[in-house]
Design an enzyme around this catalytic site. Structure first.
Site, PDB file in Angstrom:
ATOM      1  CB  SER A   1      39.426  95.634 -20.755  1.00  0.00           C
ATOM      2  OG  SER A   1      40.531  94.776 -20.787  1.00  0.00           O
TER       3      SER A   1
HETATM    4  N1  SAH Z   1      43.629  94.636 -24.318  1.00  0.00           N
HETATM    5  C1  SAH Z   1      42.587  93.704 -24.674  1.00  0.00           C
HETATM    6  C2  SAH Z   1      42.124  92.929 -23.438  1.00  0.00           C
HETATM    7  C3  SAH Z   1      42.209  91.495 -23.705  1.00  0.00           C
HETATM    8  S1  SAH Z   1      42.095  90.414 -22.321  1.00  0.00           S
HETATM    9  C4  SAH Z   1      41.438  94.378 -25.370  1.00  0.00           C
HETATM   10  O1  SAH Z   1      41.409  95.612 -25.454  1.00  0.00           O
HETATM   11  O2  SAH Z   1      40.560  93.683 -25.887  1.00  0.00           O
HETATM   12  C5  SAH Z   1      43.805  89.973 -22.089  1.00  0.00           C
HETATM   13  C6  SAH Z   1      44.518  89.325 -23.263  1.00  0.00           C
HETATM   14  O3  SAH Z   1      45.820  89.011 -22.795  1.00  0.00           O
HETATM   15  C7  SAH Z   1      43.899  88.025 -23.772  1.00  0.00           C
HETATM   16  O4  SAH Z   1      43.659  88.122 -25.137  1.00  0.00           O
HETATM   17  C8  SAH Z   1      44.989  86.986 -23.455  1.00  0.00           C
HETATM   18  O5  SAH Z   1      45.065  85.935 -24.411  1.00  0.00           O
HETATM   19  C9  SAH Z   1      46.256  87.836 -23.463  1.00  0.00           C
HETATM   20  N2  SAH Z   1      47.393  87.284 -22.743  1.00  0.00           N
HETATM   21  C10 SAH Z   1      47.413  86.590 -21.577  1.00  0.00           C
HETATM   22  N3  SAH Z   1      48.679  86.254 -21.232  1.00  0.00           N
HETATM   23  C11 SAH Z   1      49.488  86.775 -22.205  1.00  0.00           C
HETATM   24  C12 SAH Z   1      50.902  86.754 -22.439  1.00  0.00           C
HETATM   25  N4  SAH Z   1      51.771  86.129 -21.615  1.00  0.00           N
HETATM   26  N5  SAH Z   1      51.385  87.385 -23.539  1.00  0.00           N
HETATM   27  C13 SAH Z   1      50.542  88.013 -24.409  1.00  0.00           C
HETATM   28  N6  SAH Z   1      49.200  88.039 -24.258  1.00  0.00           N
HETATM   29  C14 SAH Z   1      48.678  87.435 -23.167  1.00  0.00           C
END
Ligand code: SAH
Length: 220
Positions: free
Chosen positions: A69
């Site tokens: 993000s």
């Molecule tokens: N917090 C992360 C942002 C990652 S983007 C960081 O600091 O890098 C969002 C993430 O949510 C992705 O890796 C995606 O695979 C995950 N995601 C999407 N749907 C999800 C679900 N139902 N359960 C767990 N993770 C999920």
């Protein structure tokens, strides 16, 4: 160790500039700003070609079609959670692990779930290597939360939710908060739900942000 795997004074300088810019954009929680000064964001970039961009205020790809993000988004969500030391926080969407590290630096006990196995397999050892050994990583579907470890003081969703997952509200302590971007379009509305009691939930809406979608089930 290659130079780009260290935290040099150049990285620290870039990080200071980034945190100052986030402060100017309206983030005032000192706990958030101090935590972001500490976490070496460039070490969360799996692709070394992207390391140069690690201290720009932008999102960037981490593989598997996912992104780390934007720092301002991480700061906004962290500030909205009103984190107090020792609180138990569940994050949905581990991704790179950066947001989890920021919450940990803020003094939270962090549990984090990722649905993409390859990301889980990369990020869990990375967090350990960087010294974030108390963060508990799980491979699973965030729509289910983490019933075994519930209730949580705070829950943070870092992917765009099509609706409010009922189980996440259930797994909050009384007066606990859920911060979650909601919507299926290009932009989502940042929302905060506070559990006043089992039957009463306060809902607040904030600005629009852009997240990758929260998807059901696990990806092997
Ligand atoms: N917090 C992360 C942002 C990652 S983007 C960081 O600091 O890098 C969002 C993430 O949510 C992705 O890796 C995606 O695979 C995950 N995601 C999407 N749907 C999800 C679900 N139902 N359960 C767990 N993770 C999920």
């Amino acid at each position: 160790m290659k130079n780009d795997q260290q935290d040099t004074s150049r990285h620290q300088g870039l990080r200071k500039r980034l945190v100052e810019s986030i402060h100017r954009k309206g983030i005032t929680d000192e706990n958030v700003l101090q935590a972001m000064l500490k976490v070496p964001r460039h070490l969360f970039a799996f692709d070394s070609a992207l390391i140069e961009r690690a201290y720009d205020d932008t999102a960037f790809p981490i593989g598997e079609g996912q992104t780390i993000s934007q720092p301002f988004t991480v700061a906004t969500q962290s500030q909205m959670l009103e984190v107090k030391k020792g609180e138990k926080i569940l994050e949905i969407g581990t991704g790179s692990g950066y947001q989890a590290a920021v919450l940990n630096e803020m003094g939270a006990r962090v549990f984090t779930i990722e649905r993409v196995k390859l990301l889980f397999q990369k990020t869990k050892p990375l967090l350990e290597k960087l010294g974030y050994t108390s963060i508990k990583c799980f491979y699973g579907d965030g729509f289910d939360g983490l019933p075994t470890f519930a209730p949580f003081d705070k829950i943070l969703v870092t992917a765009a939710a099509p609706f409010i997952p009922e189980k996440l509200l259930e797994q909050l302590k009384q007066s606990g908060m859920l911060v979650i971007p909601v919507g299926e379009g290009d932009l989502q509305v940042m929302k905060r739900f506070t559990k006043i009691s089992a039957s009463e939930i306060k809902e607040e809406a904030f600005d629009a942000f852009r997240f990758v979608p929260m998807l059901p089930g696990k990806k092997s």
